[in-house]
Scaffold this motif. Structure first.
Motif, PDB file in Angstrom:
ATOM      1  N   THR A  12       0.981  -1.367   0.039  1.00 30.34           N
ATOM      2  CA  THR A  12      -0.008  -0.023  -0.048  1.00 30.34           C
ATOM      3  C   THR A  12       0.828   1.226   0.038  1.00 30.34           C
ATOM      4  OG1 THR A  12      -0.321   0.211   2.323  1.00 30.34           O
ATOM      5  CG2 THR A  12      -1.569  -1.210   1.186  1.00 30.34           C
ATOM      6  N   GLY A  13       0.390   2.149  -0.665  1.00 27.54           N
ATOM      7  CA  GLY A  13       0.991   3.582  -0.662  1.00 27.54           C
ATOM      8  C   GLY A  13       2.326   3.448  -1.298  1.00 27.54           C
ATOM      9  N   ALA A  14       2.121   2.690  -2.332  1.00 22.10           N
ATOM     10  CA  ALA A  14       3.278   2.127  -3.376  1.00 22.10           C
ATOM     11  C   ALA A  14       3.437   2.949  -4.674  1.00 22.10           C
ATOM     12  CB  ALA A  14       3.309   0.815  -3.636  1.00 22.10           C
ATOM     13  N   GLU A  29      13.572  -9.058  -6.971  1.00 21.16           N
ATOM     14  CA  GLU A  29      13.896  -9.993  -6.396  1.00 21.16           C
ATOM     15  C   GLU A  29      12.720 -11.214  -6.587  1.00 21.16           C
ATOM     16  OE1 GLU A  29      16.223 -11.085  -4.292  1.00 21.16           O
ATOM     17  OE2 GLU A  29      17.305  -9.415  -4.162  1.00 21.16           O
ATOM     18  N   GLY A  30      12.072 -11.174  -7.740  1.00 17.14           N
ATOM     19  CA  GLY A  30      11.345 -12.151  -8.396  1.00 17.14           C
ATOM     20  C   GLY A  30       9.727 -12.063  -7.745  1.00 17.14           C
ATOM     21  N   ALA A  31       9.228 -11.058  -7.160  1.00 15.15           N
ATOM     22  CA  ALA A  31       8.100 -10.975  -6.523  1.00 15.15           C
ATOM     23  C   ALA A  31       6.910 -10.350  -7.970  1.00 15.15           C
ATOM     24  CB  ALA A  31       7.921 -10.295  -5.429  1.00 15.15           C
ATOM     25  N   LYS A  32       5.846 -10.877  -7.488  1.00 18.41           N
ATOM     26  CA  LYS A  32       4.648 -10.281  -8.401  1.00 18.41           C
ATOM     27  C   LYS A  32       4.009  -9.303  -7.558  1.00 18.41           C
ATOM     28  CE  LYS A  32       4.130 -14.572 -10.878  1.00 18.41           C
ATOM     29  NZ  LYS A  32       3.593 -15.756 -11.268  1.00 18.41           N
ATOM     30  N   VAL A  33       3.961  -7.843  -7.948  1.00 15.51           N
ATOM     31  CA  VAL A  33       3.551  -7.086  -6.944  1.00 15.51           C
ATOM     32  C   VAL A  33       2.338  -6.213  -7.628  1.00 15.51           C
ATOM     33  CG1 VAL A  33       4.250  -4.744  -5.957  1.00 15.51           C
ATOM     34  CG2 VAL A  33       6.022  -6.717  -6.257  1.00 15.51           C
ATOM     35  N   VAL A  34       1.530  -6.136  -6.502  1.00 16.55           N
ATOM     36  CA  VAL A  34       0.235  -4.972  -6.643  1.00 16.55           C
ATOM     37  C   VAL A  34       0.533  -3.771  -5.890  1.00 16.55           C
ATOM     38  CG1 VAL A  34      -2.115  -4.686  -5.967  1.00 16.55           C
ATOM     39  CG2 VAL A  34      -1.371  -6.999  -6.472  1.00 16.55           C
ATOM     40  N   ILE A  35       0.596  -2.750  -6.780  1.00 15.25           N
ATOM     41  CA  ILE A  35       0.916  -1.405  -6.129  1.00 15.25           C
ATOM     42  C   ILE A  35      -0.678  -1.083  -6.081  1.00 15.25           C
ATOM     43  CG2 ILE A  35       1.483   0.906  -6.747  1.00 15.25           C
ATOM     44  CD1 ILE A  35       3.488  -0.182  -8.643  1.00 15.25           C
ATOM     45  N   ALA A  36      -0.799  -0.683  -4.409  1.00 18.72           N
ATOM     46  CA  ALA A  36      -2.217  -0.179  -3.999  1.00 18.72           C
ATOM     47  C   ALA A  36      -2.106   1.167  -3.580  1.00 18.72           C
ATOM     48  CB  ALA A  36      -2.580  -1.386  -3.139  1.00 18.72           C
ATOM     49  N   ASP A  37      -2.897   1.939  -4.135  1.00 22.55           N
ATOM     50  CA  ASP A  37      -2.624   3.431  -3.646  1.00 22.55           C
ATOM     51  C   ASP A  37      -3.715   4.234  -4.067  1.00 22.55           C
ATOM     52  OD1 ASP A  37      -1.461   5.920  -3.313  1.00 22.55           O
ATOM     53  OD2 ASP A  37       0.457   5.062  -3.168  1.00 22.55           O
ATOM     54  N   ILE A  38      -4.089   5.385  -3.816  1.00 22.80           N
ATOM     55  CA  ILE A  38      -5.070   6.182  -4.074  1.00 22.80           C
ATOM     56  C   ILE A  38      -4.549   7.445  -5.161  1.00 22.80           C
ATOM     57  CG2 ILE A  38      -4.478   8.181  -2.280  1.00 22.80           C
ATOM     58  CD1 ILE A  38      -7.761   7.931  -2.195  1.00 22.80           C
ATOM     59  N   ASN A  53       4.884  -8.162 -14.351  1.00 21.21           N
ATOM     60  CA  ASN A  53       4.657  -8.792 -13.089  1.00 21.21           C
ATOM     61  C   ASN A  53       4.138  -7.796 -12.109  1.00 21.21           C
ATOM     62  OD1 ASN A  53       5.349 -11.491 -13.747  1.00 21.21           O
ATOM     63  ND2 ASN A  53       7.488 -10.966 -13.374  1.00 21.21           N
ATOM     64  N   VAL A  54       3.557  -6.811 -12.554  1.00 21.63           N
ATOM     65  CA  VAL A  54       3.324  -5.489 -11.602  1.00 21.63           C
ATOM     66  C   VAL A  54       1.890  -5.150 -12.083  1.00 21.63           C
ATOM     67  CG1 VAL A  54       3.451  -3.500 -10.531  1.00 21.63           C
ATOM     68  CG2 VAL A  54       5.477  -4.849 -11.044  1.00 21.63           C
ATOM     69  N   ILE A  55       0.811  -4.798 -11.185  1.00 18.45           N
ATOM     70  CA  ILE A  55      -0.533  -4.260 -11.618  1.00 18.45           C
ATOM     71  C   ILE A  55      -0.688  -3.179 -10.621  1.00 18.45           C
ATOM     72  CG2 ILE A  55      -1.509  -6.402 -12.669  1.00 18.45           C
ATOM     73  CD1 ILE A  55      -3.159  -6.599 -10.090  1.00 18.45           C
ATOM     74  N   PHE A  56      -1.432  -2.164 -10.857  1.00 18.53           N
ATOM     75  CA  PHE A  56      -1.865  -1.059 -10.031  1.00 18.53           C
ATOM     76  C   PHE A  56      -3.374  -1.351  -9.749  1.00 18.53           C
ATOM     77  CE2 PHE A  56      -4.269   2.901  -9.460  1.00 18.53           C
ATOM     78  CZ  PHE A  56      -3.902   3.482  -8.557  1.00 18.53           C
ATOM     79  N   VAL A  57      -3.617  -1.212  -8.510  1.00 17.15           N
ATOM     80  CA  VAL A  57      -5.055  -1.114  -7.961  1.00 17.15           C
ATOM     81  C   VAL A  57      -5.304   0.000  -7.102  1.00 17.15           C
ATOM     82  CG1 VAL A  57      -6.697  -2.413  -6.518  1.00 17.15           C
ATOM     83  CG2 VAL A  57      -4.946  -3.703  -8.127  1.00 17.15           C
ATOM     84  N   LYS A  58      -6.132   0.784  -7.528  1.00 12.48           N
ATOM     85  CA  LYS A  58      -6.802   1.882  -6.826  1.00 12.48           C
ATOM     86  C   LYS A  58      -7.138   1.596  -5.365  1.00 12.48           C
ATOM     87  CE  LYS A  58      -8.577   6.394  -6.932  1.00 12.48           C
ATOM     88  NZ  LYS A  58      -9.529   7.523  -7.813  1.00 12.48           N
ATOM     89  N   LEU A  59      -6.690   2.103  -4.217  1.00 16.83           N
ATOM     90  CA  LEU A  59      -7.345   1.571  -3.073  1.00 16.83           C
ATOM     91  C   LEU A  59      -7.259   2.843  -1.829  1.00 16.83           C
ATOM     92  CD1 LEU A  59      -7.684  -0.543  -0.693  1.00 16.83           C
ATOM     93  CD2 LEU A  59      -5.239  -0.883  -0.798  1.00 16.83           C
ATOM     94  N   ASN A  86       1.863  -3.101   4.852  1.00 14.29           N
ATOM     95  CA  ASN A  86       1.061  -1.983   5.185  1.00 14.29           C
ATOM     96  C   ASN A  86       1.704  -0.677   5.140  1.00 14.29           C
ATOM     97  OD1 ASN A  86      -1.889  -2.700   5.274  1.00 14.29           O
ATOM     98  ND2 ASN A  86      -0.921  -4.093   7.104  1.00 14.29           N
ATOM     99  N   ASN A  87       2.041  -0.004   4.138  1.00 15.69           N
ATOM    100  CA  ASN A  87       3.020   0.940   4.099  1.00 15.69           C
ATOM    101  C   ASN A  87       2.361   2.452   4.042  1.00 15.69           C
ATOM    102  OD1 ASN A  87       5.797   2.384   3.097  1.00 15.69           O
ATOM    103  ND2 ASN A  87       4.366   3.186   1.405  1.00 15.69           N
TER     104      ASN A  87
END
Length: 244
Positions: A12-14, A29-38, A53-59, A86-87
């Motif tokens: 979050t807040g990414a 480092e090989g992760a699949k990441v969800v950037i969750a931010d307003i 390997n990255v998506i954005f989700v509005k949160l 939880n950033n």
């Protein structure tokens, strides 16, 4: 070395600042990441930059329905979630006599309630993986006094981390808190504050503020199996500030 190979992480807040640094390192480092931010524009731009390997989700981290939707989007794109960071958070620096109830409730909702909602919402997904890890970004103001509202919320994150660690250990889910000191982020290093921070850094034992990437390395450690026996613990990254 891919310490997070095939792990699915929500941060979050990414969209920028420290959260963006976490996202970059996780992808490396090989992760699949969800950037969750307003922050939709910044978040989409970073997701595009970091690749497939990255998506954005509005949160909105204060909204439980939004949380459920974000977890569902993560699972749809990548599968069950292994890591939650939880950033997301805000600062406030007002004297208590000038702080309104609205001010206070806002910072508590964003910094504290959001962490509760994130943990609660991620449990069903994380139960499906073997070793889930939840990392709550608190602050050194979760250990020592500071601004009203901000300090209160960060102490609460520290306590919630311990309670959740005890509650979720039976599922193999670890919960830890990270306590950064003064970090060079856009939220902090702006306008007149920049010179004040530079002056304050002279009082830090290591004589400097930290780069966001230095916090990210500890977050990576907690996300990976390297920290497999750590839960309910506090990890301080402050250049020795609280050791004085």
């Amino acid at each position: 070395m891919n310490r997070l190979e095939n792990k699915v992480a929500i941060i979050t807040g990414a969209a920028r600042g420290m959260g963006a640094a976490h996202a970059r390192l996780f992808v490396e480092e090989g992760a699949k990441v969800v950037i969750a931010d307003i922050l939709e524009e910044d978040g989409k731009k970073l997701a595009e930059e970091l690749g497939e390997n990255v998506i954005f989700v509005k949160l909105d981290v204060t909204n439980e329905a939004n949380w459920k939707e974000a977890v569902a989007e993560a699972e749809k794109a990548f599968g069950p979630v292994d890591v939650l960071v939880n950033n997301a958070g805000i600062t406030m620096n007002k004297p208590i006599e000038e702080t309104t109830e609205e001010d206070y409730r806002r910072i508590i909702n964003i910094n504290q309630v959001s962490v509760f909602l994130g943990i609660k919402s991620i449990i069903p997904s994380m139960k499906q993986v073997e070793n889930g890890s939840i990392i709550n970004i608190s602050s050194i103001n979760g250990l020592v006094g500071g601004a009203v509202g901000y300090t209160d919320s960060k102490f609460a994150v520290r306590g919630l981390t311990k309670s959740a660690a005890l509650s979720l250990s039976k599922y193999g889910i670890r919960v830890n808190s990270v306590h950064p000191g003064v970090i060079e982020t856009p939220m902090l290093m702006h306008g007149d504050a920049k010179e004040a921070i530079k002056e304050f850094s002279k009082h830090i034992p290591l004589q400097r503020v930290a780069k966001p990437e230095e916090v990210s390395k500890t977050v990576l450690f907690l996300a990976s199996s390297d920290s497999s026996y750590s839960t309910g613990s506090e990890f301080v990254i402050d250049g020795g500030l609280t050791a004085q």
